[in-house]
Design a protein around this motif. Structure first.
Motif, PDB file in Angstrom:
ATOM      1  N   HIS A 148      -3.934  11.219   2.261  1.00  0.00           N
ATOM      2  CA  HIS A 148      -2.779  10.561   1.630  1.00  0.00           C
ATOM      3  C   HIS A 148      -1.857  11.566   0.940  1.00  0.00           C
TER       4      HIS A 148
ATOM      5  N   GLU B  11       0.863  -1.184   0.000  1.00  0.00           N
ATOM      6  CA  GLU B  11       0.000   0.000   0.000  1.00  0.00           C
ATOM      7  C   GLU B  11       0.893   1.226   0.000  1.00  0.00           C
TER       8      GLU B  11
ATOM      9  N   TYR C   5       1.341   5.539  -1.595  1.00  0.00           N
ATOM     10  CA  TYR C   5       0.669   6.723  -2.133  1.00  0.00           C
ATOM     11  C   TYR C   5       1.706   7.656  -2.740  1.00  0.00           C
TER      12      TYR C   5
ATOM     13  N   ARG D 281      -3.184   6.239  -4.737  1.00  0.00           N
ATOM     14  CA  ARG D 281      -2.645   4.923  -4.411  1.00  0.00           C
ATOM     15  C   ARG D 281      -1.917   4.368  -5.631  1.00  0.00           C
TER      16      ARG D 281
END
Length: 85
Positions: A75, A44, A46, A52
């Motif tokens: 994010h 995961e 960003y 993402r």
């Protein structure tokens, strides 16, 4: 090593006073690319504009202390020079 998300020297710390994750580094002048990787892996992550698996964020830096501020709600990462350094 620069892109190892598990590297201890690149871990952000959470500041409950403003609910942001932070890291201050002393960087030489140059052009840099970065993104946020969660939990020590790229599973995961960003990048630019908080997307993402997004493209790397890029910046030029004149050298010296620089603070990275990450907001997990959006994010997004912002950078600011260390005014106390």
């Amino acid at each position: 090593a620069d892109w190892d998300p598990a590297g201890a020297e690149l871990q952000l710390t959470f500041d409950r006073s403003d609910e942001l994750w932070k890291l201050t580094l002393d960087l030489p002048a140059g052009h840099y690319e970065y993104k946020v990787a969660l939990d020590g892996s790229w599973e995961e992550n960003y990048g630019r504009d908080g997307h993402r698996d997004g493209a790397n964020s890029e910046m030029s830096h004149d050298g010296g202390a620089l603070t990275f501020l990450y907001d997990h709600a959006t994010h997004l990462v912002i950078t600011k020079p260390d005014v106390n350094g």
